[in-house]
Design a protein around this motif. Structure first.
Motif, short mmCIF file in Angstrom:
data_model
loop_
_atom_site.label_atom_id
_atom_site.label_comp_id
_atom_site.label_asym_id
_atom_site.label_seq_id
_atom_site.Cartn_x
_atom_site.Cartn_y
_atom_site.Cartn_z
N LYS A 41 1.01 -1.21 -0.06
CA LYS A 41 0.01 -0.22 0.14
C LYS A 41 0.83 1.34 -0.08
CE LYS A 41 -0.68 -0.43 5.03
NZ LYS A 41 -1.79 -0.44 5.87
N ASN A 78 4.14 3.58 -1.32
CA ASN A 78 4.72 3.78 -2.44
C ASN A 78 6.02 3.13 -2.26
OD1 ASN A 78 2.89 5.19 -3.38
ND2 ASN A 78 3.65 7.06 -3.23
N LEU A 81 6.92 2.58 -7.65
CA LEU A 81 5.56 2.02 -7.69
C LEU A 81 4.89 2.79 -6.64
CD1 LEU A 81 3.50 -0.26 -8.53
CD2 LEU A 81 4.51 -1.49 -6.43
N ILE A 135 1.05 3.45 -5.55
CA ILE A 135 -0.25 2.63 -5.23
C ILE A 135 -1.27 3.44 -4.67
CG2 ILE A 135 -1.41 0.60 -4.11
CD1 ILE A 135 1.09 -0.46 -4.12
N THR A 136 -2.40 3.81 -5.13
CA THR A 136 -3.59 4.59 -5.02
C THR A 136 -3.98 4.19 -3.49
OG1 THR A 136 -5.34 3.44 -6.05
CG2 THR A 136 -4.14 5.18 -7.24
N ARG A 196 -6.16 1.49 -3.24
CA ARG A 196 -5.56 0.21 -3.82
C ARG A 196 -6.05 -0.24 -4.97
NH1 ARG A 196 -2.50 -3.58 -1.76
NH2 ARG A 196 -4.24 -4.71 -1.08
N SER A 204 -2.53 1.26 -9.74
CA SER A 204 -1.26 1.35 -9.39
C SER A 204 -0.35 2.10 -10.75
CB SER A 204 -0.43 0.32 -8.72
OG SER A 204 -0.36 -0.72 -9.71
N THR A 205 0.69 2.47 -10.64
CA THR A 205 1.22 2.95 -11.55
C THR A 205 2.76 2.59 -11.42
OG1 THR A 205 -0.09 5.06 -12.07
CG2 THR A 205 2.06 4.83 -12.98
N CYS A 220 1.71 -6.52 -14.65
CA CYS A 220 1.26 -6.22 -13.51
C CYS A 220 0.76 -7.39 -12.73
CB CYS A 220 0.48 -5.07 -13.57
SG CYS A 220 -0.55 -4.47 -12.02
#
Lengths: 111, 114
Positions: B52, B54, B62, B64-65, B68, B71-72, B88
């Motif tokens: 969860k 970054n 990475l 992660i919003t 969750r 993600s980017t 991914c």
């Protein structure tokens, strides 16, 4: 430390022949698995093992057998090769709960 | 393991940041997000993973919003050698039944251009 070693790198089989793809790792990893990758596709799981003596089926197990008699080795057997099994085969190993390491692949053609 | 959705392909200019998105709206609270890449039919290569927070390593970052659900993966200064298919994957590494197996989708083909 060689990592994950696959042999052979290339193989041509005739329909109906049998063969074994070899996979060995020297990192003492518990988990090992076999994937196949067809042209333009992602990897699909064939069989996997969580330790010596323990194996289970993945997404596409038909036509393949595996065994895990030692931690280091996880051979994949094609019982009676078919053209549909033409693919690139990857073996992977990982320690418990960690990222996987992949071999460089075996390119198999069944004619 | 939760299913992921990625764009089929992306382009990036050499030297610029490459931002590869991944949707995983059905992710469970204990599932991690893993990223691998495959260069020209070689064996897949691990890049990074996170739960969860970054994460950053020598290869990538990475993001992660908070919810969750997506993600980017960020390659900060893409080079021609970063041209590859990026996968991914979400899975649970800390469950006793974890088998170490990975379920790959189609991935994103990243083309880095001069």
């Amino acid at each position: 430390n060689a990592g994950v070693t696959q042999t052979p790198k290339f193989q041509v089989l005739k329909t109906g022949q049998s063969m074994t793809l070899q996979c060995a790792q020297d990192m003492n990893h518990e988990y090992m698995s076999w994937y196949r990758q067809d042209p333009g596709m992602g990897l699909r799981l064939i069989h996997y093992s969580v330790g010596a003596g323990i194996t289970d089926q993945g997404e596409v197990p038909n036509g393949y057998n595996v065994s895990r008699s030692t931690t280091e080795d996880f051979p994949l057997r094609l019982l009676s090769a078919a053209p549909s099994q033409t693919s690139v085969y990857f073996c992977a190993s990982s320690p418990r709960q960690k990222a996987a390491f992949f071999g460089q692949g075996t390119r198999l053609t069944v004619v | 393991d939760a299913k992921t959705t990625q764009p089929t392909s992306m382009d990036c200019a050499e030297g610029r940041a490459a931002n590869l998105p991944c949707n995983h709206s059905t992710i469970s609270g204990n599932e991690y997000v893993y990223w691998y890449r495959q260069i020209h039919s070689q064996g897949p290569q691990y890049i990074i993973h996170g739960l969860k927070n970054n994460e950053t390593n020598e290869m990538a970052s990475l993001i992660i919003t908070e919810d969750r659900k997506s993600s980017t993966l960020i390659l900060p200064h893409a080079t021609l050698r970063d041209t590859a298919v990026y996968y991914c994957i979400v899975r649970v590494p800390n469950r006793s039944s974890n088998t170490g197996k990975l379920i790959f989708g189609q991935g994103t083909t990243l083309q880095v251009k001069p």
